[in-house]
Scaffold this active site. Structure first.
Site, short mmCIF file in Angstrom:
data_model
loop_
_atom_site.label_atom_id
_atom_site.label_comp_id
_atom_site.label_asym_id
_atom_site.label_seq_id
_atom_site.Cartn_x
_atom_site.Cartn_y
_atom_site.Cartn_z
N SER A 1 -0.64 -5.27 -6.68
CA SER A 1 -0.70 -4.36 -5.83
C SER A 1 -2.33 -3.48 -6.09
CB SER A 1 0.44 -3.17 -6.24
OG SER A 1 0.77 -2.76 -7.45
N HIS B 1 -0.73 3.10 -10.04
CA HIS B 1 -1.03 3.22 -8.45
C HIS B 1 -1.90 4.51 -8.41
CE1 HIS B 1 2.40 0.67 -6.18
NE2 HIS B 1 1.21 -0.10 -6.84
N ASP C 1 4.24 4.31 -1.77
CA ASP C 1 5.29 4.05 -2.46
C ASP C 1 6.84 5.05 -2.44
OD1 ASP C 1 3.82 2.77 -3.87
OD2 ASP C 1 3.59 4.39 -5.39
#
Length: 178
Positions: A55, A95, A121
């Protein structure tokens, strides 16, 4: 190979075997002390993490080893790569901070997104949670080693490899006489 191990074990007296067991215990306790020292030094509950998904590509790839810090006095900034935990999930997520929401009382909340993901998210957060708080953050990425964490991923995906490696290391420490 196994016969040689049994022969070495039979030749050891109790004192040698106890010495080997104590040496193994010293190695394990030293590793734990180093880990706890890193936790204190970095301010993070987990100073080293492995990227488990794609990701964050192209910034980080699956298997990259990240080094984290989590100092309370440092403000969270947009664009920073953070590692956070979500209530009800065991595995931390790596992230980038997408948006920051600062309240009048000085509390800061932030929204994250994986570089390789098309949406933010909010779908990953706990039900009813729309923003992360500093208490959710495990740390900020400060450096990395590419693909070093693949060993960890392989051991988690194939537990037999993990047990075989640990068994071999344990046997080596117990039998090795130097």
């Amino acid at each position: 190979m196994f016969d040689g191990f049994l022969d070495d074990l039979k030749r050891m007296n109790k004192r040698q075997f106890l010495y080997q067991v104590l040496s193994f215990g010293m190695i394990v306790s030293s590793a734990l002390m180093i880990w706890k020292g890193l936790m204190v030094f970095t301010g993070s509950e987990s100073p080293i993490v492995v990227v488990l998904s794609g990701s964050m590509e192209p910034a980080f790839h699956r298997g990259d080893l990240l080094f984290l810090t989590n100092y309370e006095e440092e403000p969270v900034r947009v664009g920073e790569i953070v590692v956070f935990k979500i209530e009800g999930r065991d595995i931390p997520i790596v992230h980038r901070v997408l948006k920051i929401h600062e309240k009048n009382n000085g509390t800061i909340k932030f929204l994250t997104k994986g570089d390789n993901n098309s949406v933010d998210d909010r779908g990953l957060y706990a039900p009813g949670q729309h923003w992360l708080e500093k208490s959710d953050m495990v740390g900020r990425a400060r450096g990395f080693l590419p693909y070093v964490g693949m060993v960890t991923i392989l051991m988690n995906e194939y537990p037999k490899i993990k047990f075989a490696v640990l068994a071999c290391l344990g046997l080596y420490v117990l039998v090795h006489r130097e």
